[in-house]
Write a protein that holds these residues in place. Structure first.
Motif, PDB file in Angstrom:
ATOM      1  N   ARG A  86       5.987  -4.989   1.022  1.00 24.02           N
ATOM      2  CA  ARG A  86       4.760  -4.708   0.266  1.00 24.02           C
ATOM      3  C   ARG A  86       3.767  -4.030   1.195  1.00 24.02           C
ATOM      4  O   ARG A  86       3.621  -4.429   2.356  1.00 24.02           O
ATOM      5  N   CYS A  87       3.082  -3.000   0.661  1.00 21.03           N
ATOM      6  CA  CYS A  87       2.125  -2.268   1.486  1.00 21.03           C
ATOM      7  C   CYS A  87       0.828  -3.068   1.581  1.00 21.03           C
ATOM      8  O   CYS A  87       0.298  -3.528   0.574  1.00 21.03           O
ATOM      9  N   THR A  88       0.327  -3.234   2.820  1.00 23.71           N
ATOM     10  CA  THR A  88      -0.918  -3.989   2.991  1.00 23.71           C
ATOM     11  C   THR A  88      -2.122  -3.149   2.544  1.00 23.71           C
ATOM     12  O   THR A  88      -3.204  -3.689   2.349  1.00 23.71           O
ATOM     13  N   ALA A  89      -1.925  -1.818   2.369  1.00 23.89           N
ATOM     14  CA  ALA A  89      -3.040  -0.956   1.954  1.00 23.89           C
ATOM     15  C   ALA A  89      -3.023  -0.735   0.439  1.00 23.89           C
ATOM     16  O   ALA A  89      -3.962  -1.107  -0.256  1.00 23.89           O
ATOM     17  N   CYS A  90      -1.937  -0.171  -0.097  1.00 28.60           N
ATOM     18  CA  CYS A  90      -1.931   0.170  -1.539  1.00 28.60           C
ATOM     19  C   CYS A  90      -1.225  -0.892  -2.389  1.00 28.60           C
ATOM     20  O   CYS A  90      -1.194  -0.777  -3.605  1.00 28.60           O
ATOM     21  N   ARG A  91      -0.650  -1.945  -1.761  1.00 36.92           N
ATOM     22  CA  ARG A  91      -0.036  -3.091  -2.451  1.00 36.92           C
ATOM     23  C   ARG A  91       1.282  -2.782  -3.143  1.00 36.92           C
ATOM     24  O   ARG A  91       1.852  -3.646  -3.824  1.00 36.92           O
ATOM     25  N   ALA A 103       6.187   1.724   7.862  1.00 37.16           N
ATOM     26  CA  ALA A 103       5.017   2.295   7.172  1.00 37.16           C
ATOM     27  C   ALA A 103       5.363   2.593   5.720  1.00 37.16           C
ATOM     28  O   ALA A 103       6.504   2.914   5.388  1.00 37.16           O
ATOM     29  N   CYS A 104       4.349   2.503   4.865  1.00 34.17           N
ATOM     30  CA  CYS A 104       4.508   2.749   3.423  1.00 34.17           C
ATOM     31  C   CYS A 104       4.817   4.225   3.174  1.00 34.17           C
ATOM     32  O   CYS A 104       4.124   5.105   3.698  1.00 34.17           O
ATOM     33  N   GLY A 105       5.851   4.480   2.356  1.00 32.97           N
ATOM     34  CA  GLY A 105       6.238   5.849   2.048  1.00 32.97           C
ATOM     35  C   GLY A 105       5.170   6.552   1.220  1.00 32.97           C
ATOM     36  O   GLY A 105       5.047   7.782   1.253  1.00 32.97           O
ATOM     37  N   ALA A 106       4.363   5.811   0.478  1.00 37.65           N
ATOM     38  CA  ALA A 106       3.362   6.419  -0.405  1.00 37.65           C
ATOM     39  C   ALA A 106       2.053   6.725   0.328  1.00 37.65           C
ATOM     40  O   ALA A 106       1.498   7.811   0.169  1.00 37.65           O
ATOM     41  N   CYS A 107       1.563   5.787   1.132  1.00 39.85           N
ATOM     42  CA  CYS A 107       0.219   5.989   1.713  1.00 39.85           C
ATOM     43  C   CYS A 107       0.191   5.882   3.238  1.00 39.85           C
ATOM     44  O   CYS A 107      -0.857   6.071   3.848  1.00 39.85           O
ATOM     45  N   GLY A 108       1.314   5.539   3.853  1.00 40.70           N
ATOM     46  CA  GLY A 108       1.340   5.442   5.320  1.00 40.70           C
ATOM     47  C   GLY A 108       0.817   4.123   5.852  1.00 40.70           C
ATOM     48  O   GLY A 108       0.811   3.886   7.061  1.00 40.70           O
ATOM     49  N   GLY A 109       0.387   3.238   4.945  1.00 39.08           N
ATOM     50  CA  GLY A 109      -0.157   1.932   5.368  1.00 39.08           C
ATOM     51  C   GLY A 109       0.926   1.041   5.971  1.00 39.08           C
ATOM     52  O   GLY A 109       2.122   1.313   5.855  1.00 39.08           O
ATOM     53  N   LEU A 110       0.480  -0.034   6.629  1.00 41.36           N
ATOM     54  CA  LEU A 110       1.411  -0.979   7.251  1.00 41.36           C
ATOM     55  C   LEU A 110       2.108  -1.806   6.164  1.00 41.36           C
ATOM     56  O   LEU A 110       1.447  -2.382   5.301  1.00 41.36           O
TER      57      LEU A 110
HETATM   58 ZN    ZN Z   1       0.889   2.062   0.645  1.00 38.29          ZN
END
Ligand code: ZN
Ligand code: NAD
Length: 247
Positions: free
Chosen positions: A131-136, A151-158
């Motif tokens: 689960r992305c810690t930025a965009c969930r 890293a998240c494929g959608a937003c680069g978040g952790l």
């Molecule tokens: Zn994300």
């Protein structure tokens, strides 16, 4: 219990399961022990001299996400090379033979699904989801090893593992379904759980309070042994492998 061998115990357990209309099982780390997956509370539970309770927390992840991911990556690698055992397979067979059977697991290893169980309530989530810690956003992720930290494929978040850490809430949908199942079951098998992690352990207590028979499978006494009508002190795979399919 003394004197009863494992075949007699399996025959007794098989009869009890066959008689139940709505059986339910709650599994814990012990059912995967014979697949070579270490339990938390028992030999082999430590990693780099760290206790799981110190790593599986939101605080540990905030402090050192890389260390927490290294631990999860190690566990994912271990589980990827492990196989479901006879215990997982017996519960998958039970699901196939009784549509009213509900399987609830505290395990995050995905071995019940790999054994063929389709309706599994994974109350603590899965190691194979992130689960992305930025965009969930949540997604399946079966890469072994992972690029760390992932890293998240959608937003680069952790990304974080989509598991429930100590101190976190369980998914109300999944836990609600588990709660309904234990309230309406007429037999509850408590398999390979120490019964000390809440609220999972309370699933067994609520069934016991309603007068439902609790049958425990665990080679060692647990926090739930005293409310079990019957304790089968065997390794889960050993005992469950001996269950005969319902005639
Ligand atoms: Zn994300
Ligand atoms: P736990 O580690 O607290 O207890 C394991 C229990 O299994 C003990 O009571 C032990 O006596 C019993 N056991 C050991 N070998 C067994 C066997 N062969 N057959 C039957 N029982 C056996 O595990 P828990 O109660 O599941 O709670 C710990 C938490 O740790 C859970 O939240 C779970 O999500 C997580 N966990 C999961 C895994 C996994 O997914 N495989 C592994 C370790 C911990």
């Amino acid at each position: 219990m003394s004197g009863q061998d494992v075949d007699e115990a399996a025959a007794e357990l098989g009869k009890r399961i066959a008689r139940a209309r709505r059986p339910c099982a709650l599994t814990g780390a012990g059912i995967s022990e014979e697949s070579g997956v270490p339990v938390f509370r028992g030999p082999g539970g430590m990693w780099r001299e760290r206790r799981p309770e110190d790593l599986a927390t939101p605080e540990a992840f905030r402090r050192d996400p890389l260390e927490v991911w290294q631990w999860y990556d190690w566990r994912r690698g271990l589980i990827a090379s492990a196989c479901p055992n006879a215990g997982h397979r017996a519960l998958a067979a039970l699901e196939a033979s009784n549509p009213a059977f509900t399987l609830i697991t505290q395990n995050v290893d995905g071995l019940h699904r790999r054994a063929g169980s389709r309706r599994v309530l994974e109350v603590h989530g899965s190691l194979w989801r992130v689960r992305c810690t930025a965009c969930r956003r949540e997604a399946d992720d079966e890469r072994v090893p992972l690029p760390l930290p992932p890293a998240c494929g959608a937003c680069g978040g952790l990304l974080r593992p989509a598991v429930v850490w100590f101190g976190e809430m369980l998914s109300p949908t999944v836990f609600g379904a588990a709660w309904e199942a234990v309230k309406s079951c007429d037999l509850l098998l408590s398999i390979g759980t120490s019964g000390v992690v809440e609220p999972a352990a309370s699933l067994v207590r609520v069934a016991a309070e309603r007068g439902t028979s609790i049958l425990e499978i665990n080679p060692r006494p647990s926090a739930l042994s005293s409310i079990a009508e019957r304790v089968f002190p065997y390794k889960a795979a050993d005992l469950l492998d001996r269950l005969k399919p319902a005639p």
